[in-house]
Design a protein around this motif. Structure first.
Motif: not given
Lengths: 252, 252
Positions: A59, A61-67, B183, B195, B207
Motif C-alpha cells: 500500500v 500511502n502506508k510506506f510513504l507514511y512509515m518513512t 506525507c 519500506f 499504519q
C-alpha cells in the motif's frame, strides 16, 4: 525498597529501527523510574515466523507514511537513525542472527549488570541503522564490542561462545518467551472474531506481532506493550510519570 | 493573534473507535493549544478502497493485542468505548455511510462554529461504540441529533439534506481530500522500496492508511499524522506541549 521496583522486560533485535527507539527510551528511563529493566535480546526473524505474521499488501500511502513517521520519531527521540543504502540486503539477506547470538553471549558472560549488553547492542544499531555497516562478520562484531569497551581477549572468547549450542539455545528460548507473552487477561479470546473484522477494514493501527516488546510485571500480572509508541501507557501502568523521550533533559 | 494559530484538520468516521479517541483528545486540546481545529467528517469505507489497503492475514497474537490495546487506551483516555455485540454487522453490513452523510449535512448547515458537528458525532459514537445501538436508520440519526441539542424541525431538514446530491458529493470530496494528503516532503519516494521490505518482516508498527488522520498546517507545509498515538509528536510539530489525554485535568 527493592521489592517495590517494577520489572520491565524489553525484547528487541538490532535489525529493527523501532526497537532502537524503544531501547534508548527505556535505557534513559531506567534511571528515572523505579524499575528493574531487563534487556532481552532475541531474534525477530523467529518472532515473525513463530507468530504466523504475513506480509501486508503493498500500500504505497502506508510506506510513504512509515518513512516520514520513522524520520520524525528518530528526530524527536534523538536517536541517529539513517536507513542503510540497501535495506533489503542488510535486513533479509544478511540479517541479524549472528549479531543477536553475539549479544546473547555477551549477556551470558556479563556479571554485575548489563552495561556491556546495552553498549554492544547500541554499537550494533549504530552500525546497521546509522552508519550502513555490516553486522554479520566476526570482524564487525569484534569492532562493535571493542567500541563498547570490551577487550580483544574477551571478544575472542565471546565470538567462540556465540556459535555454541548453549548460546544458540539461549537465543531460541528468549525468542520463544517473547512469543509466549500474549496479552493480559483471559476473557479477551471472545473478541478474536471481532478484531479480525476490525483489522479487515477499519482502522489504521495494526500492530504486527513484532519488536520492541515491553513486558511490565505489575501486581503479579504481565502487561504487554508492542512498539515504540506506548511509553505513556507504560508509565501509567506502572504508576510512573512520562516526561517525553528525553527524561534527563526534562528534569533540568 | 489569529494568524499565529495553527490549523489542524481532523478527518474521522464514527465507525472507527480509534477515530473516537483522536476526536476526543483533539476536542479537549482545541481549548488548550493555540490551534484552529477543523473537524473533517469523511467516509472510512472510501479511504480503505481508495488507498488500496488490503486486509492483513489472520494473526491471532495481533488480534489479541489489539483488543487489549483498545481497552487500555479507552480507559486511559477516558472514552467509554465498549464494542458492539456483533461488530461485523455493525461495521460492515450496516456501516456508517448514512451517518457520515448526516454529519456532513449538519456541518453544511451549521453557522458560527462546529458545536453541533462535534456533539452529533459524539452521540453517534456513543450509539455504535458504547451502547450498541443502530446508526443507520433515520430514527437513529434523529435520536442522536436531538440528544446533541438539535430541534425536531432542524433534524427533519437535515435528514432530507443528507440524502441530497450536494451532501453526497461533499462527503466524497472530504474523503478524497484525506486520501490526497500524502506525507510531507518529496524525497521520500526513494524509500518506497525500502519500506516495502521493512513492513514485509521487520517490525511492529504498521499504519494502514485509515482514520483518524490529523493534518497539521505548519509554516505552509502539511504534516500528516495517522492514528491516535502521535499526539506528543503533533504537539512537538506545532510548538505546543502535550499534557496527556486529559489536559483540563492536567491543568488543575
Amino acid at each position: 525498597m527493592a521489592s517495590s521496583r517494577k520489572v520491565i522486560e524489553l525484547f528487541y533485535d538490532v535489525v529493527s529501527p523501532y526497537s532502537w527507539l524503544g531501547f534508548e527510551v527505556m535505557c534513559r528511563y531506567r534511571n528515572v523510574w523505579n524499575i528493574d529493566l531487563k534487556l532481552r535480546p532475541a531474534f525477530l526473524g523467529g518472532i515473525m515466523q513463530g507468530s504466523g505474521n504475513k506480509p501486508p499488501g503493498q500500500v504505497p500511502n502506508k510506506f510513504l507514511y512509515m518513512t516520514t513517521d520513522l524520520h520524525r520519531l528518530a528526530q524527536y527521540f534523538q536517536v541517529p537513525i539513517s536507513p542503510p543504502a540497501d535495506p533489503f540486503e542488510a535486513m533479509f539477506e544478511k540479517g541479524s542472527l549472528s549479531a543477536m547470538r553475539f549479544v546473547a553471549a555477551v549477556q551470558e558472560r556479563e556479571v554485575g549488570g548489563d552495561k556491556q549488553v546495552e553498549q554492544v547492542s547500541r554499537e550494533l544499531w549504530m552500525r546497521i541503522w546509522s552508519q550502513d555497516k555490516d553486522i554479520t562478520q566476526p570482524a564487525s562484531l569484534s569492532e562493535a564490542a571493542m567500541k563498547a569497551g570490551l577487550s580483544a581477549s574477551e571478544v575472542e572468547e565471546l565470538l567462540k561462545l556465540s556459535t555454541s549450542k548453549e548460546i544458540k539455545d539461549k537465543l531460541k528460548r528468549s525468542t520463544q518467551e517473547a512469543l509466549d507473552h500474549r496479552c493480559g487477561s483471559g476473557h479477551q479470546y471472545q473478541y478474536i472474531h471481532f478484531f479480525h473484522y476490525l483489522t479487515l477494514s477499519l482502522y489504521s493501527f495494526i500492530q504486527a506481532f513484532g519488536f520492541p516488546l515491553a513486558v511490565c510485571h505489575v501486581n503479579g500480572k504481565a502487561e504487554v506493550f508492542f512498539g515504540s509508541d506506548r511509553f505513556e501507557l507504560i508509565a501509567h501502568c506502572i504508576g510512573e510519570k512520562w516526561m517525553g523521550p528525553q527524561p534527563a533533559a526534562a528534569k533540568l
